[in-house]
Scaffold this active site. Structure first.
Site, PDB file in Angstrom:
ATOM      1  N   SER A 151       9.237  -9.790  20.128  1.00 12.02           N
ATOM      2  CA  SER A 151      10.097  -8.010  20.823  1.00 12.02           C
ATOM      3  C   SER A 151      11.352  -9.753  21.824  1.00 12.02           C
ATOM      4  O   SER A 151      10.922 -10.770  21.508  1.00 12.02           O
ATOM      5  CB  SER A 151       9.198  -8.065  22.088  1.00 12.02           C
ATOM      6  N   TYR A 165       2.988  -8.024  28.872  1.00  9.62           N
ATOM      7  CA  TYR A 165       3.757  -8.459  27.425  1.00  9.62           C
ATOM      8  C   TYR A 165       4.808  -9.379  27.180  1.00  9.62           C
ATOM      9  O   TYR A 165       4.533 -10.066  26.326  1.00  9.62           O
ATOM     10  CB  TYR A 165       5.079  -6.467  27.316  1.00  9.62           C
TER      11      TYR A 165
HETATM   12  N1  LIG Z   1       9.128  -0.024  19.245  1.00 12.08           N
HETATM   13  C1  LIG Z   1       9.585  -0.594  19.800  1.00 12.08           C
HETATM   14  O1  LIG Z   1      10.805  -0.233  20.601  1.00 12.08           O
HETATM   15  C2  LIG Z   1       8.985  -1.932  19.583  1.00 12.08           C
HETATM   16  C3  LIG Z   1      10.263  -3.100  19.985  1.00 12.08           C
HETATM   17  C4  LIG Z   1      10.269  -4.307  20.214  1.00 12.08           C
HETATM   18  C5  LIG Z   1       8.881  -4.796  19.595  1.00 12.08           C
HETATM   19  N2  LIG Z   1       7.809  -3.860  19.314  1.00 12.08           N
HETATM   20  C6  LIG Z   1       7.020  -4.191  18.398  1.00 12.08           C
HETATM   21  O2  LIG Z   1       6.939  -3.939  16.965  1.00 12.08           O
HETATM   22  C7  LIG Z   1       5.132  -3.791  16.983  1.00 12.08           C
HETATM   23  C8  LIG Z   1       4.877  -2.483  16.578  1.00 12.08           C
HETATM   24  O3  LIG Z   1       5.309  -1.370  17.462  1.00 12.08           O
HETATM   25  P1  LIG Z   1       5.248  -0.310  17.050  1.00 12.08           P
HETATM   26  O4  LIG Z   1       6.501   0.453  18.021  1.00 12.08           O
HETATM   27  O5  LIG Z   1       5.632   0.379  15.868  1.00 12.08           O
HETATM   28  O6  LIG Z   1       3.955   0.533  17.430  1.00 12.08           O
HETATM   29  P2  LIG Z   1       3.230   1.380  16.657  1.00 12.08           P
HETATM   30  O7  LIG Z   1       2.185   1.848  17.445  1.00 12.08           O
HETATM   31  O8  LIG Z   1       3.252   2.951  16.260  1.00 12.08           O
HETATM   32  O9  LIG Z   1       2.000   1.120  15.634  1.00 12.08           O
HETATM   33  C9  LIG Z   1       1.392   0.062  15.959  1.00 12.08           C
HETATM   34  C10 LIG Z   1      -0.109   0.523  15.018  1.00 12.08           C
HETATM   35  O10 LIG Z   1      -1.118  -0.059  15.133  1.00 12.08           O
HETATM   36  C11 LIG Z   1      -2.521  -0.040  15.099  1.00 12.08           C
HETATM   37  N3  LIG Z   1      -3.508  -0.387  16.104  1.00 12.08           N
HETATM   38  C12 LIG Z   1      -3.032  -0.900  16.544  1.00 12.08           C
HETATM   39  N4  LIG Z   1      -4.354  -1.352  17.540  1.00 12.08           N
HETATM   40  C13 LIG Z   1      -5.028  -2.109  16.007  1.00 12.08           C
HETATM   41  C14 LIG Z   1      -6.488  -2.155  16.352  1.00 12.08           C
HETATM   42  N5  LIG Z   1      -6.717  -3.289  17.301  1.00 12.08           N
HETATM   43  N6  LIG Z   1      -6.444  -2.828  15.096  1.00 12.08           N
HETATM   44  C15 LIG Z   1      -6.041  -1.637  14.198  1.00 12.08           C
HETATM   45  N7  LIG Z   1      -4.578  -1.220  13.904  1.00 12.08           N
HETATM   46  C16 LIG Z   1      -3.985  -0.725  15.334  1.00 12.08           C
HETATM   47  C17 LIG Z   1      -2.360   1.428  15.685  1.00 12.08           C
HETATM   48  O11 LIG Z   1      -3.085   2.287  15.784  1.00 12.08           O
HETATM   49  C18 LIG Z   1      -0.488   2.286  14.988  1.00 12.08           C
HETATM   50  O12 LIG Z   1      -0.421   2.739  13.883  1.00 12.08           O
HETATM   51  C19 LIG Z   1       5.219  -3.973  18.090  1.00 12.08           C
HETATM   52  O13 LIG Z   1       4.182  -5.473  17.148  1.00 12.08           O
HETATM   53  C20 LIG Z   1       5.424  -4.020  19.061  1.00 12.08           C
HETATM   54  O14 LIG Z   1       5.127  -4.462  20.235  1.00 12.08           O
HETATM   55  C21 LIG Z   1       8.200  -2.772  19.190  1.00 12.08           C
END
Ligand SMILES: NC(=O)c1ccc[n+]([C@@H]2O[C@H](COP(=O)([O-])OP(=O)(O)OC[C@H]3O[C@@H](n4cnc5c(N)ncnc54)[C@H](O)[C@@H]3O)[C@@H](O)[C@H]2O)c1
Length: 261
Positions: A151, A165
């Site tokens: 991120s 984070y």
């Molecule tokens: N959405 C944003 O704005 C954003 C911005 C920067 C970085 N990110 C990063 O992108 C990545 C994905 O984010 P997202 O928005 O798609 O999140 P999300 O919550 O939509 O997706 C995460 C997925 O991981 C699964 N998960 C969580 N813990 C788990 C575990 N212990 N075992 C198996 N599965 C597990 C959840 O069920 C979910 O399907 C993350 O690392 C987040 O920090 C997101």
């Protein structure tokens, strides 16, 4: 091989922890479109079923694996199931993580349970999934590609209670460089993408607030938040031969946000 063929993933197998999440599900469908076979790994059984059924409707044949990747035995089992099913494992895309906006505390009082929760969600899952997948890649002897999702918070502080984070994502950035260094001898490249806000269910509540959204958009030179599809091109680059000589890099995907800092 034509220049765009370098981005194709035909014959490759991608292992995608968090593959039914907001970002992961777009990446899983996208690497399938690019020719890879995909194991979608997630602990959310309903999300897993929905994601895989959408992919099947689009003509792909994903392998759905329910697993909690904070548990080493689940990570190891998920990799074994993938290799048993597809015969190999070439790519891991670590798409589990987040939680930042749910646990905001002043740095001097940041509570240990929330700190541990963020580290487990963002760092431990990435560690365990990658260790298991890379052991299979080393055994397969055909190299591999690791793509981490960091991120912009791995690089930039923010005056809003994000200590755990930023520390976890900073560790992902460091591990990207460390793993790239250690695994180059096996022909395995390791890179990361670093997005700013991406419009996903995880941040929907924040972005639903017009003032919050306007404040974000005003800081981004390209004038919008990210869409999950914005991450696909860079991820295909890092998963494919197009990035054969690129490793240990963190590519920021933020509409120019960090360029202004
Ligand atoms: N959405 C944003 O704005 C954003 C911005 C920067 C970085 N990110 C990063 O992108 C990545 C994905 O984010 P997202 O928005 O798609 O999140 P999300 O919550 O939509 O997706 C995460 C997925 O991981 C699964 N998960 C969580 N813990 C788990 C575990 N212990 N075992 C198996 N599965 C597990 C959840 O069920 C979910 O399907 C993350 O690392 C987040 O920090 C997101």
């Amino acid at each position: 091989m034509g220049p765009t063929d370098m981005f194709r993933l035909d014959g490759k197998v991608a292992f995608i922890p968090g593959g039914s999440g907001g970002i992961g599900s777009t990446l899983a469908a996208g690497v399938c479109e690019a020719g890879a076979q995909v194991a979608v790994v997630d602990r959310d059984g309903d999300g897993l079923a929905r994601t895989c059924s959408r992919m099947r409707e689009a003509g792909s044949q994903p392998l759905a694996i329910a697993a909690d990747l904070t548990r080493k035995e689940d990570a190891d089992r998920a990799v074994v199931e993938t290799v048993d099913h597809f015969g190999r494992l070439d790519i891991v895309i670590n798409a589990i993580g987040g939680g930042a906006g749910k646990v905001l505390f002043d740095a001097e009082d940041y509570p240990v349970p929330e700190w541990d929760w963020i580290f487990d969600l963002n760092l431990r899952t990435t560690l365990l999934a990658t260790q298991a997948a890379v052991r299979a890649m080393i055994e397969g002897g055909q190299g591999g590609k690791v793509v981490n999702i960091s991120s912009v918070r791995g690089q930039l502080g923010i005056n809003a209670g994000y200590s755990a984070y930023v520390a976890a994502k900073g560790a992902i950035d460091s591990l990207t460089r460390q793993w790239a260094t250690e695994w180059a001898k096996h022909g395995i490249t390791v890179n990361a993408i670093s997005p700013t806000f991406v419009d996903t269910p995880q941040v929907a509540m924040l972005l639903d607030d017009p003032d919050f959204k306007a404040a974000i958009v005003n800081r981004v030179p390209l004038g919008r938040v990210g869409e999950t599809r914005d991450l696909l091109g860079p991820v295909l680059l890092f998963c494919s031969e197009a990035s054969a000589f690129v490793t240990g890099q963190i590519l920021t995907i933020d509409g120019g946000l960090t360029a202004t800092q």
